[in-house]
Design an enzyme around this catalytic site. Sequence first.
Site, PDB file in Angstrom:
ATOM      1  N   LYS A 173       0.850  -1.178   0.000  1.00  0.00           N
ATOM      2  CA  LYS A 173       0.000   0.000   0.000  1.00  0.00           C
ATOM      3  C   LYS A 173       0.887   1.230   0.000  1.00  0.00           C
ATOM      4  O   LYS A 173       2.010   1.201   0.526  1.00  0.00           O
ATOM      5  CB  LYS A 173      -0.927   0.002   1.225  1.00  0.00           C
ATOM      6  CG  LYS A 173      -2.119   0.940   1.092  1.00  0.00           C
ATOM      7  CD  LYS A 173      -3.195   0.600   2.109  1.00  0.00           C
ATOM      8  CE  LYS A 173      -4.449   1.424   1.847  1.00  0.00           C
ATOM      9  NZ  LYS A 173      -5.583   1.010   2.703  1.00  0.00           N
ATOM     10  N   HIS A 200      -3.820   1.240  -4.496  1.00  0.00           N
ATOM     11  CA  HIS A 200      -2.757   1.334  -3.504  1.00  0.00           C
ATOM     12  C   HIS A 200      -1.493   2.009  -4.015  1.00  0.00           C
ATOM     13  O   HIS A 200      -0.413   1.781  -3.481  1.00  0.00           O
ATOM     14  CB  HIS A 200      -2.420  -0.063  -2.972  1.00  0.00           C
ATOM     15  CG  HIS A 200      -3.439  -0.587  -2.024  1.00  0.00           C
ATOM     16  ND1 HIS A 200      -3.240  -1.701  -1.243  1.00  0.00           N
ATOM     17  CD2 HIS A 200      -4.686  -0.149  -1.706  1.00  0.00           C
ATOM     18  CE1 HIS A 200      -4.313  -1.926  -0.504  1.00  0.00           C
ATOM     19  NE2 HIS A 200      -5.207  -1.005  -0.774  1.00  0.00           N
TER      20      HIS A 200
END
Length: 418
Positions: free
Chosen positions: A228, A262
Amino acid sequence: MTRPIEQAFALAKQRYADNGIDVEAALTRLDSLPISMHCWQGDDVRGFENPQGELTGGIQATGNYPGRARNAGELRADIDKAMALIPGPKRLNLHAIYLESDSPVERDAIEPRHFAGWVDWARQRKVGLDFNPTCFSHAKSADGFTLAHQDAAVRRFWIDHCKASRHISAWFGEQLGTPSVMNIWVPDGMKDLTVDRFAPRQRLMNAIDDIISEKLNPAHHIDAVESKLFGIGAESYTVGSNEFCLGYAASRQIALTLDAGHFHPTEVISDKISSAMLYVPRLLLHVSRPVRWDSDHVVLLDDETQAIANEIVRQQLFDRVHIGLDFFDASINRVAAWVIGTRNSKKALLRALLEPVDALKKLENSGDYTARLALLEELKTLPWQAVWDAWCLRSDVPIGADWLSDIRQYEQQILTQR
């Protein structure tokens, strides 16, 4: 009533045949590509462990549309309704917080028996299950760290949770005859300036090494790690960054998860697939729609969704890429969101399968970029919608937006009564 659809399909088949495309072969391939629907769209990522608890880990589901599933029976009924309106093969992706138990169960003590209801449901419907440990929305993740925590006891709790999750995932695969992909994502990070970025990543690396140390049958279970860019409360530093997860997956030869939301808003995962596939054995794709970053909107048939599908098809990655969805929108009918997003993902796969890939590559390799561009543009106007409608007809699901009337009826009879 179906004759116009069949006539349009016959004409479409001929148009595609004129361009060297076997429509029936494309549909056969499409019938072999399942998409793993995510259970958490149906209840706003609440789960059954503490459904009234606060979401943490940078996760937010916004909106208060009526009808949120409150228990496993309601959630499974909602998933059944959605799946009945979507053509082709499906899977279901579960988080650990969707266990079923008459008494509280700590996350490091979850067992296959807590998911027996899901396996029975999946077996009856002949769908596979995928899994995720839930490393958020818990007292031991309140300070923003889990597997990278400084406290060895906290770290051990989350390691044991992930180990227990692997056994459940492998049990899914054994029971259902199709491997379960288990995705490890952690919210670990810091809101502000970070002095030591190395030590948390070293702890995370060692923790995942511990988690995957037990060898499990790959016919039953596949490990994956997900990166992420940042999250709410972890704006300045995310331990499990893209570089960390790519390096980890490549060095340990496990699957890498690429989530469409992400990355930086100007990055797209479609461009990362071909690079990552040089170094990792498998990819898990979380198809989502970021709006101003990771906001997890319902998947559209937009340029990036199409580009993701094109990469899978053009590079023949059918056996190495697993496709899952990841969005949670509580501002619209939750069941409709599943239908819209999954049908759009399948439409993108169909359009990709209706490309003359060999002809396009031949033009590219010969340096005829003019013809390559011309053909790519002309393909956009070929009648893929007629093929889609015929596939829906064959799959015995509604054609066009006809599915919406089923959703409205379900909403009136079921969802509004909750």
